[in-house]
Design a protein around this motif. Sequence first.
Motif, PDB file in Angstrom:
ATOM      1  N   LEU A 135       0.727  -1.162  -0.169  1.00 12.20           N
ATOM      2  CA  LEU A 135       0.012  -0.045   0.262  1.00 12.20           C
ATOM      3  C   LEU A 135       0.949   1.207  -0.015  1.00 12.20           C
ATOM      4  CD1 LEU A 135      -2.587  -1.256   2.875  1.00 12.20           C
ATOM      5  CD2 LEU A 135      -2.894  -1.075   0.270  1.00 12.20           C
ATOM      6  N   VAL A 136       0.576   2.179  -0.645  1.00 12.85           N
ATOM      7  CA  VAL A 136       1.187   3.593  -0.708  1.00 12.85           C
ATOM      8  C   VAL A 136       0.671   4.802  -0.126  1.00 12.85           C
ATOM      9  CG1 VAL A 136       2.574   2.791  -3.009  1.00 12.85           C
ATOM     10  CG2 VAL A 136       0.156   4.131  -2.911  1.00 12.85           C
ATOM     11  N   ARG A 137       1.208   5.859   0.041  1.00  8.52           N
ATOM     12  CA  ARG A 137       0.715   6.855   0.827  1.00  8.52           C
ATOM     13  C   ARG A 137      -0.777   7.352   0.359  1.00  8.52           C
ATOM     14  NH1 ARG A 137       4.196  10.737   3.056  1.00  8.52           N
ATOM     15  NH2 ARG A 137       5.709  10.001   1.678  1.00  8.52           N
ATOM     16  N   GLY A 138      -1.572   7.584   1.279  1.00  8.14           N
ATOM     17  CA  GLY A 138      -3.046   8.029   0.763  1.00  8.14           C
ATOM     18  C   GLY A 138      -3.920   6.876   0.560  1.00  8.14           C
ATOM     19  N   ASP A 139      -3.453   5.475   0.367  1.00  2.45           N
ATOM     20  CA  ASP A 139      -4.294   4.305   0.246  1.00  2.45           C
ATOM     21  C   ASP A 139      -5.172   4.152   1.695  1.00  2.45           C
ATOM     22  OD1 ASP A 139      -3.301   3.911  -2.367  1.00  2.45           O
ATOM     23  OD2 ASP A 139      -2.236   2.058  -1.742  1.00  2.45           O
ATOM     24  N   ASN A 140      -6.393   3.707   1.123  1.00  8.23           N
ATOM     25  CA  ASN A 140      -7.183   3.175   2.544  1.00  8.23           C
ATOM     26  C   ASN A 140      -6.846   1.696   2.608  1.00  8.23           C
ATOM     27  OD1 ASN A 140      -8.527   5.641   2.518  1.00  8.23           O
ATOM     28  ND2 ASN A 140     -10.166   5.123   1.135  1.00  8.23           N
ATOM     29  N   ALA A 141      -7.056   1.333   4.015  1.00 14.26           N
ATOM     30  CA  ALA A 141      -6.750   0.009   4.397  1.00 14.26           C
ATOM     31  C   ALA A 141      -7.432  -0.330   5.333  1.00 14.26           C
ATOM     32  CB  ALA A 141      -5.241  -0.234   4.744  1.00 14.26           C
ATOM     33  N   LEU A 142      -7.934  -1.678   5.549  1.00 15.06           N
ATOM     34  CA  LEU A 142      -8.687  -2.056   6.782  1.00 15.06           C
ATOM     35  C   LEU A 142      -7.966  -2.803   7.685  1.00 15.06           C
ATOM     36  CD1 LEU A 142     -11.752  -2.555   7.944  1.00 15.06           C
ATOM     37  CD2 LEU A 142     -11.598  -4.876   6.618  1.00 15.06           C
ATOM     38  N   ILE A 143      -8.073  -2.291   9.025  1.00 14.61           N
ATOM     39  CA  ILE A 143      -7.492  -2.992  10.149  1.00 14.61           C
ATOM     40  C   ILE A 143      -8.176  -4.118  10.415  1.00 14.61           C
ATOM     41  CG2 ILE A 143      -6.371  -3.063  12.425  1.00 14.61           C
ATOM     42  CD1 ILE A 143      -6.325   0.201  12.070  1.00 14.61           C
ATOM     43  N   PHE A 144      -7.440  -5.305  10.306  1.00 13.07           N
ATOM     44  CA  PHE A 144      -8.354  -6.675  10.703  1.00 13.07           C
ATOM     45  C   PHE A 144      -7.650  -7.409  11.985  1.00 13.07           C
ATOM     46  CE2 PHE A 144      -5.365  -7.982   7.461  1.00 13.07           C
ATOM     47  CZ  PHE A 144      -4.528  -9.595   7.913  1.00 13.07           C
ATOM     48  N   GLU A 145      -6.456  -7.265  12.346  1.00  8.74           N
ATOM     49  CA  GLU A 145      -5.923  -7.811  13.520  1.00  8.74           C
ATOM     50  C   GLU A 145      -4.895  -6.934  14.152  1.00  8.74           C
ATOM     51  OE1 GLU A 145      -3.634 -12.249  14.592  1.00  8.74           O
ATOM     52  OE2 GLU A 145      -4.840 -11.754  12.714  1.00  8.74           O
ATOM     53  N   TYR A 146      -4.733  -7.312  15.417  1.00 13.26           N
ATOM     54  CA  TYR A 146      -3.514  -6.625  16.412  1.00 13.26           C
ATOM     55  C   TYR A 146      -2.736  -7.690  16.714  1.00 13.26           C
ATOM     56  CZ  TYR A 146      -0.900  -3.912  19.787  1.00 13.26           C
ATOM     57  OH  TYR A 146       0.000  -3.416  20.491  1.00 13.26           O
ATOM     58  N   ASP A 147      -1.418  -7.338  16.242  1.00 10.19           N
ATOM     59  CA  ASP A 147      -0.212  -8.166  16.878  1.00 10.19           C
ATOM     60  C   ASP A 147       0.382  -7.851  18.091  1.00 10.19           C
ATOM     61  OD1 ASP A 147       2.489  -9.432  17.334  1.00 10.19           O
ATOM     62  OD2 ASP A 147       2.199 -10.355  15.104  1.00 10.19           O
ATOM     63  N   LYS A 148      -0.087  -8.523  19.014  1.00 14.53           N
ATOM     64  CA  LYS A 148       0.464  -7.934  20.454  1.00 14.53           C
ATOM     65  C   LYS A 148       1.769  -7.931  20.510  1.00 14.53           C
ATOM     66  CE  LYS A 148      -0.803  -8.408  25.526  1.00 14.53           C
ATOM     67  NZ  LYS A 148      -1.718  -9.256  26.281  1.00 14.53           N
ATOM     68  N   ASP A 149       2.657  -9.297  20.271  1.00 16.82           N
ATOM     69  CA  ASP A 149       3.892  -9.414  20.407  1.00 16.82           C
ATOM     70  C   ASP A 149       4.696  -8.313  19.568  1.00 16.82           C
ATOM     71  OD1 ASP A 149       3.408 -11.298  22.009  1.00 16.82           O
ATOM     72  OD2 ASP A 149       3.352 -12.964  20.238  1.00 16.82           O
ATOM     73  N   GLY A 150       4.272  -8.087  18.413  1.00 15.24           N
ATOM     74  CA  GLY A 150       5.197  -7.196  17.588  1.00 15.24           C
ATOM     75  C   GLY A 150       4.637  -5.716  17.745  1.00 15.24           C
ATOM     76  N   GLU A 151       3.145  -5.362  18.246  1.00 13.76           N
ATOM     77  CA  GLU A 151       2.702  -4.150  18.549  1.00 13.76           C
ATOM     78  C   GLU A 151       2.535  -3.171  17.314  1.00 13.76           C
ATOM     79  OE1 GLU A 151       5.020  -1.899  21.565  1.00 13.76           O
ATOM     80  OE2 GLU A 151       4.375  -3.340  23.178  1.00 13.76           O
ATOM     81  N   PHE A 152       1.785  -4.028  16.460  1.00 15.04           N
ATOM     82  CA  PHE A 152       1.182  -3.445  15.055  1.00 15.04           C
ATOM     83  C   PHE A 152       0.034  -3.941  14.610  1.00 15.04           C
ATOM     84  CE2 PHE A 152       4.150  -7.139  13.874  1.00 15.04           C
ATOM     85  CZ  PHE A 152       3.405  -7.677  13.113  1.00 15.04           C
ATOM     86  N   PHE A 153      -0.607  -3.420  13.871  1.00 16.21           N
ATOM     87  CA  PHE A 153      -1.720  -3.897  12.952  1.00 16.21           C
ATOM     88  C   PHE A 153      -1.616  -4.557  11.816  1.00 16.21           C
ATOM     89  CE2 PHE A 153      -2.991  -0.489  16.160  1.00 16.21           C
ATOM     90  CZ  PHE A 153      -3.881  -1.150  16.909  1.00 16.21           C
ATOM     91  N   TRP A 154      -2.220  -5.516  11.677  1.00 14.65           N
ATOM     92  CA  TRP A 154      -2.267  -6.218  10.322  1.00 14.65           C
ATOM     93  C   TRP A 154      -3.364  -5.536   9.436  1.00 14.65           C
ATOM     94  CZ3 TRP A 154       1.627  -9.106   8.701  1.00 14.65           C
ATOM     95  CH2 TRP A 154       2.068 -10.036   9.505  1.00 14.65           C
ATOM     96  N   VAL A 155      -2.911  -5.133   8.215  1.00  9.92           N
ATOM     97  CA  VAL A 155      -4.090  -4.468   7.396  1.00  9.92           C
ATOM     98  C   VAL A 155      -4.207  -4.982   6.144  1.00  9.92           C
ATOM     99  CG1 VAL A 155      -3.719  -2.230   8.395  1.00  9.92           C
ATOM    100  CG2 VAL A 155      -2.267  -2.658   6.619  1.00  9.92           C
ATOM    101  N   MET A 156      -5.125  -4.677   5.371  1.00 16.55           N
ATOM    102  CA  MET A 156      -5.280  -5.018   3.847  1.00 16.55           C
ATOM    103  C   MET A 156      -6.031  -3.979   3.164  1.00 16.55           C
ATOM    104  SD  MET A 156      -8.555  -7.704   4.822  1.00 16.55           S
ATOM    105  CE  MET A 156      -9.571  -7.713   3.223  1.00 16.55           C
ATOM    106  N   PRO A 157      -5.702  -4.008   2.062  1.00 11.03           N
ATOM    107  CA  PRO A 157      -6.244  -2.975   0.890  1.00 11.03           C
ATOM    108  C   PRO A 157      -7.730  -2.980   1.140  1.00 11.03           C
ATOM    109  CG  PRO A 157      -4.747  -4.195  -0.287  1.00 11.03           C
ATOM    110  CD  PRO A 157      -5.246  -5.105   1.042  1.00 11.03           C
ATOM    111  N   TYR A 158      -8.330  -1.416   0.857  1.00  7.20           N
ATOM    112  CA  TYR A 158      -9.690  -1.415   1.319  1.00  7.20           C
ATOM    113  C   TYR A 158     -10.307  -0.357   0.464  1.00  7.20           C
ATOM    114  CZ  TYR A 158     -13.973  -0.330   3.794  1.00  7.20           C
ATOM    115  OH  TYR A 158     -15.383  -0.075   4.273  1.00  7.20           O
TER     116      TYR A 158
END
Length: 162
Positions: A135-158
Amino acid sequence: MVVAYWLAVVTGLFELEDDAAWLGLGGVPGGVAVSLLIALAWLLCLIGSQVTSGGPLIAVPFAAAAGAWLATRGLLVPLRRLFPEGDRHSRGDFVGRMCVIRTGAATHDFGQAEVTAADGSSAVVQVRTTGQDRLVRGDNALIFEYDKDGEFFWVMPYESEQ
């Protein structure tokens, strides 16, 4: 008691922010409730050992623990107003929300996005994509999961339907 309590906190058995509802002392952070309970039990045990001698001395720790628990329950009633329920937000609140990529790109190992919470506030969060998604700057994405160990969110194009 104090050493056992702090060993439980250090080892992750429970967190300081958790309440002590399992002891009947809910509504305030566990650190406050358990520390107050331990301090009162120690004080009552000290007083009881000074006024009691002989055979009844064996009952002092048990009576002190029971008295401390009752006193702590009473003292927590006014303290609960200082710790309102329902104001706790977590990162999991962002799961299922749409976000906008704010870095040059978001890939499987790097990226940031801006997400808006239900109350209207926004936050910049770390995001990662799965597979070959880029995904590039300005793209919309959907947050579908939170990775507690890595402290980041998994996203997919939306792509929003307009």
